[in-house]
Scaffold this active site. Sequence first.
Site, PDB file in Angstrom:
ATOM      1  N   GLY A   9       0.828  -1.203   0.000  1.00 43.29           N
ATOM      2  CA  GLY A   9       0.000   0.000   0.000  1.00 43.29           C
ATOM      3  C   GLY A   9       0.858   1.246   0.000  1.00 43.29           C
ATOM      4  O   GLY A   9       0.516   2.261   0.603  1.00 43.29           O
ATOM      5  N   ILE A  14      -0.672   6.614   3.990  1.00 41.04           N
ATOM      6  CA  ILE A  14       0.231   6.220   5.064  1.00 41.04           C
ATOM      7  C   ILE A  14       1.430   5.452   4.518  1.00 41.04           C
ATOM      8  O   ILE A  14       2.561   5.649   4.968  1.00 41.04           O
ATOM      9  CB  ILE A  14      -0.525   5.372   6.106  1.00 41.04           C
ATOM     10  CG1 ILE A  14      -1.578   6.218   6.817  1.00 41.04           C
ATOM     11  CG2 ILE A  14       0.437   4.762   7.123  1.00 41.04           C
ATOM     12  CD1 ILE A  14      -2.519   5.410   7.683  1.00 41.04           C
ATOM     13  N   GLY A  15       1.184   4.564   3.561  1.00 42.41           N
ATOM     14  CA  GLY A  15       2.275   3.764   3.012  1.00 42.41           C
ATOM     15  C   GLY A  15       3.335   4.609   2.336  1.00 42.41           C
ATOM     16  O   GLY A  15       4.541   4.400   2.534  1.00 42.41           O
ATOM     17  N   SER A 130      -6.993  -0.608  12.889  1.00 46.00           N
ATOM     18  CA  SER A 130      -7.743   0.620  13.118  1.00 46.00           C
ATOM     19  C   SER A 130      -8.592   0.481  14.368  1.00 46.00           C
ATOM     20  O   SER A 130      -9.078  -0.614  14.693  1.00 46.00           O
ATOM     21  CB  SER A 130      -8.652   0.925  11.922  1.00 46.00           C
ATOM     22  OG  SER A 130      -9.538   1.979  12.220  1.00 46.00           O
ATOM     23  N   TYR A 156     -15.410  -3.342   7.012  1.00 44.32           N
ATOM     24  CA  TYR A 156     -14.114  -2.733   7.318  1.00 44.32           C
ATOM     25  C   TYR A 156     -13.722  -3.009   8.768  1.00 44.32           C
ATOM     26  O   TYR A 156     -12.579  -3.386   9.055  1.00 44.32           O
ATOM     27  CB  TYR A 156     -14.163  -1.226   7.053  1.00 44.32           C
ATOM     28  CG  TYR A 156     -12.861  -0.529   7.321  1.00 44.32           C
ATOM     29  CD1 TYR A 156     -11.773  -0.699   6.466  1.00 44.32           C
ATOM     30  CD2 TYR A 156     -12.710   0.309   8.418  1.00 44.32           C
ATOM     31  CE1 TYR A 156     -10.570  -0.058   6.703  1.00 44.32           C
ATOM     32  CE2 TYR A 156     -11.511   0.959   8.665  1.00 44.32           C
ATOM     33  CZ  TYR A 156     -10.445   0.773   7.800  1.00 44.32           C
ATOM     34  OH  TYR A 156      -9.242   1.404   8.047  1.00 44.32           O
TER      35      TYR A 156
END
Length: 273
Positions: A9, A14-15, A130, A156
Amino acid sequence: MKRTVIITGASDGIGAAAAKMLAYPGDTLVLVGRSPEKTRDIAQELDADYFLCDFTELAQVRALAVTLAQKYPRISVLANNAGGIMAAREETVDGHEKTFQVNHLAPFLLTTLLIDNLVASRATVINTSSAAHRHMAKFDIDDLDARQHYSPSTAYGNAKLANILFTTELQRRFGDHGVNAAAFHPGVVGTNFAAESTPIMKLGYGPIAKRLLLSPEQGADTLLWLATTVPGADWKPGQYYAKRKPAKPSRQAQDPALAAQLWEHSAAMVAAG
């Protein structure tokens, strides 16, 4: 000592931020992304190796694992960061609910296929989870593909819960062999992870809302900390972290029997092919 750091990712959010923060001279930085243009551009900027892989196709994950295992016998850090939240329920070519496959099954498969390299290197494996697992998950071990009940947020939350359970079981199975696993909550970050989700979710992560959210760099901070510090000394393997500190996950996330069950179910789900 030269290290090999793999980030999935890594083409955005973020990646990409973590990649830029982990681009140390002398280390081998390996970026994995879905977007050819974005992944290539960041790799060129950082003088990093890169590979393309779409986690909605497990055959691509298997091919990626073969290539990585051959090219990098020693892997110091594997950051399983790829993920996202989807809209309407959709099945991948592998027959699995898309959110669950992209966020959990694909990184589970990649990690287990690379396990010999990870053990040999006494590697750190970091899973981006998360806090959504606490209030969005309605986890049913017998309905992992959400055929009975589906909503984008629940799917999710379930996948992020699976990330923590996977971390726990990975540590239990391979901690004594040298693997050091951790899951972390990046915070509510302004990224494109909701690009395939519902209109309301897209709005919540849109240009205006992003001004109120954490930056990708702030979201990547705990990942950076886990990747650059000493497991067992600076942090305890097998745990869930937020803001560089241990965080308390949900009750289900702390269930070792559920973690073991999820591992077995996941192994069966990716066994074909």
